[in-house]
Design a protein around this motif. Structure first.
Motif, short mmCIF file in Angstrom:
data_model
loop_
_atom_site.label_atom_id
_atom_site.label_comp_id
_atom_site.label_asym_id
_atom_site.label_seq_id
_atom_site.Cartn_x
_atom_site.Cartn_y
_atom_site.Cartn_z
N ARG A 12 1.55 13.24 -1.76
CA ARG A 12 0.87 11.89 -1.70
C ARG A 12 1.70 10.60 -2.17
NH1 ARG A 12 -4.87 10.77 -2.20
NH2 ARG A 12 -5.35 12.93 -2.72
N SER A 13 2.48 10.95 -3.34
CA SER A 13 3.42 9.92 -3.96
C SER A 13 4.43 9.50 -3.18
CB SER A 13 3.79 10.63 -4.96
OG SER A 13 2.73 10.77 -6.19
N TYR A 14 4.66 10.33 -1.97
CA TYR A 14 6.20 10.13 -1.36
C TYR A 14 5.79 9.69 0.16
CZ TYR A 14 7.67 12.45 -5.62
OH TYR A 14 8.09 13.07 -6.92
N ALA A 15 4.65 9.87 0.53
CA ALA A 15 4.50 9.78 2.12
C ALA A 15 4.61 8.44 2.30
CB ALA A 15 2.94 10.15 2.27
N MET A 16 4.07 7.40 1.70
CA MET A 16 4.40 6.01 1.95
C MET A 16 5.74 5.41 2.24
SD MET A 16 3.45 6.25 -1.33
CE MET A 16 1.81 6.41 -1.27
N PHE A 17 6.68 6.02 1.26
CA PHE A 17 8.01 5.71 1.44
C PHE A 17 8.70 6.43 2.62
CE2 PHE A 17 7.03 5.67 -3.10
CZ PHE A 17 7.42 4.25 -3.63
N ILE A 18 8.18 7.46 2.98
CA ILE A 18 8.68 8.12 4.03
C ILE A 18 8.40 7.28 5.54
CG2 ILE A 18 8.68 10.31 5.53
CD1 ILE A 18 8.31 11.68 3.06
N SER A 324 -4.24 -0.82 1.78
CA SER A 324 -4.55 -0.03 0.49
C SER A 324 -4.60 1.48 0.92
CB SER A 324 -5.79 -0.44 0.09
OG SER A 324 -5.93 -1.74 -0.54
N TYR A 325 -5.15 1.83 2.18
CA TYR A 325 -5.23 3.08 2.55
C TYR A 325 -3.83 3.72 2.91
CZ TYR A 325 -10.47 3.25 2.48
OH TYR A 325 -11.81 3.03 2.00
N VAL A 326 -3.32 2.94 3.66
CA VAL A 326 -1.86 3.71 4.12
C VAL A 326 -0.66 3.69 2.90
CG1 VAL A 326 0.22 3.01 5.32
CG2 VAL A 326 -1.97 2.54 6.41
N GLY A 327 -1.17 2.84 1.83
CA GLY A 327 -0.38 3.06 0.62
C GLY A 327 -0.95 4.27 -0.29
N THR A 339 1.58 0.01 -6.60
CA THR A 339 2.78 0.17 -6.06
C THR A 339 2.76 0.70 -4.71
OG1 THR A 339 3.17 2.03 -7.24
CG2 THR A 339 4.17 -0.03 -8.11
N GLY A 340 2.08 1.76 -4.25
CA GLY A 340 1.89 2.36 -3.08
C GLY A 340 0.96 1.54 -2.12
N THR A 341 0.23 0.73 -2.71
CA THR A 341 -0.49 -0.38 -1.76
C THR A 341 0.62 -1.51 -1.33
OG1 THR A 341 -2.71 -0.32 -2.90
CG2 THR A 341 -2.09 -2.62 -1.72
N MET A 342 1.43 -1.93 -1.88
CA MET A 342 2.87 -2.89 -1.66
C MET A 342 3.46 -2.12 -0.59
SD MET A 342 4.01 -5.67 -2.04
CE MET A 342 2.86 -6.24 -3.72
N ALA A 345 1.22 -2.31 2.62
CA ALA A 345 1.25 -3.81 3.18
C ALA A 345 2.67 -3.89 3.87
CB ALA A 345 1.11 -4.71 2.24
N LEU A 346 3.69 -3.34 3.48
CA LEU A 346 5.00 -3.65 4.18
C LEU A 346 4.93 -2.77 5.48
CD1 LEU A 346 7.59 -3.48 1.39
CD2 LEU A 346 6.98 -5.40 3.06
N VAL A 347 4.32 -1.53 5.45
CA VAL A 347 4.49 -0.69 6.59
C VAL A 347 3.47 -1.39 7.60
CG1 VAL A 347 3.28 1.37 7.68
CG2 VAL A 347 4.55 1.52 5.42
N MET A 348 2.32 -2.04 7.23
CA MET A 348 1.31 -2.61 8.33
C MET A 348 2.18 -4.04 8.97
SD MET A 348 -1.01 -0.45 8.57
CE MET A 348 -2.04 -1.29 9.87
N SER A 349 2.81 -4.56 8.05
CA SER A 349 3.54 -5.89 8.38
C SER A 349 4.48 -5.62 9.34
CB SER A 349 4.00 -6.69 7.15
OG SER A 349 2.72 -7.18 6.51
#
Length: 388
Positions: A12-18, A324-327, A339-342, A345-349
């Motif tokens: 969960r902590s690393y998925a958004m970075f990937i 928020s959910y993607v983060g 920090t995950g939410t940030m 937001a970058l992923v969606m943008s």
């Protein structure tokens, strides 16, 4: 504990970075490198600014199993109020305008929070009504003039200006590089301290090698973006504001009693109440906070467009919720990090920006963004099956 189990527990902590890395590499390849050039990245971060601010507030709302559907039009309404003030009284200082916008947002949040916390009206109903109310209010404010053009250069610089460099102009923005390196140092120090505190109470099972890899990846990512921005005009004022907001809420959620109470209410409301936490006050806080950040986002959006329009705020709340959910914010409450939410937001943008560069139609863009949101929530549901 097996390696596979450890990876699952920390996924969960690393998925958004990937996900962010995958999205950026894909669009870099499909746009011939245009996506990753300095100018586009600067525009991408500025376009993300108001969404990121809204998403940070929305994260606290979602952690407590609440919802706020009104923030898009609250954002647009407050931006229009500020624009009208500058039109009729151009001498009002920008600082007063920004603080006034945030104060209006707090009042809006207090009204909605009172209905939810004190009157026990479901937040979906309260904020859906708020969506209608503030959409109408936005149309009233802009009704006589239509689009309100903002001519205040200082105000517009909030959304389009850049921080000055030290020692004059250079080929690379020196102050931006210094601030980027400082940010990496603060991040590493904060993560090490957080890990030490968790280890003290036996709460951390992340292997040291995985932890170091995470820090290395985050540091490289920050320094890469910093270097790219420094090659253009440096950090924009929008990025600076977003980073300040992020830092404040990262501290609140991780290092204060208030932050622990917010997570406790979202994790188990009844247990939190029995343990002495003032649940009503926490709910009032998250709604007032959401309103305040909606006011700030309204300023950022109006400054970015250098105008206030009757359509401002349309679907902003959906972008904030999706970010928020993607983060990594859990659909079941009690879990989420700003920090995950940030990153979310970058992923969606990045999806929107990259597909625009590729010439993808708006209809397909909505389908792709919806699919990404479904994938993020599905990942959260599956992740909860593994005890974290």
């Amino acid at each position: 504990m097996g390696t596979l189990t450890i990876i699952k527990r920390n996924m969960r902590s690393y998925a958004m970075f990937i996900a962010l890395l995958a999205v950026m590499l894909f669009f870099t390849a499909t746009t011939g490198g245009i996506f990753m050039n300095a100018r586009n990245l600067s525009n991408l971060f500025d376009q993300t600014g108001y969404v990121a601010v809204l998403a940070i507030g929305m994260t606290l709302i979602l952690i407590d199993l609440q919802i706020d559907l009104s923030i898009g039009y609250v954002c647009g309404f407050i931006g229009a109020i500020v624009a009208q003030i500058m039109r009729v009284a151009p001498g009002v200082p920008v600082v007063v305008l920004v603080l006034g916008a945030m104060l209006i947002g707090i009042l809006v949040g207090a009204y909605q929070g009172f209905l939810v916390a004190k009157c026990e009206v479901p937040p979906f109903v309260v904020t859906l009504a708020g969506m209608f109310i503030f959409r109408g209010a936005l149309l009233l404010v802009t009704g006589s003039t239509g689009t309100i053009v903002i001519k205040n250069e200082t105000f517009n610089a909030i959304g389009n200006g850049f921080i000055p460099d030290i020692g004059g102009e250079h080929d690379i923005h020196i102050l931006t590089m210094i601030l980027g390196i400082a940010l990496v140092g603060c991040l590493i120090g904060s993560e090490i301290k957080a890990r030490a505190n968790k280890a003290k109470y036996g709460l951390s099972d992340s292997p040291k090698t995985l932890f170091i890899a995470k820090l290395f990846f985050m540091a490289v990512l920050i320094l890469f973006f910093t270097t790219k921005l420094a090659q253009y005009h440096g950090l924009s004022w929008t990025i600076v504001i977003v980073l300040v907001v992020l830092g404040i809420y990262h501290f609140i959620t991780n290092n204060t009693v208030l932050g622990r109470h917010i997570y406790a209410v979202g994790g188990n409301r009844e247990a939190a109440q029995l343990s002495g936490i003032k649940v009503e006050k926490i709910l009032m806080f998250v709604f007032c906070n959401m309103g305040m950040l909606a006011g700030l986002a309204g300023v950022l959006f109006a400054a970015r467009l250098q105008s206030a329009t009757p359509t401002a705020g349309n679907a902003f709340e959906m972008d904030a919720i999706a970010s928020s959910y993607v983060g990594g914010t859990s659909a079941s409450g009690g879990v989420g990090k700003v920090t995950g939410t940030m990153i979310g937001a970058l992923v969606m943008s990045s999806l929107t920006n990259g597909m625009n560069l590729m010439g993808v139609g708006i209809s397909l863009q909505y389908i792709v963004r919806g699919a990404v949101l479904i994938a993020a929530v599905l990942f959260d549901v599956r992740a909860r099956r593994v005890k974290i």
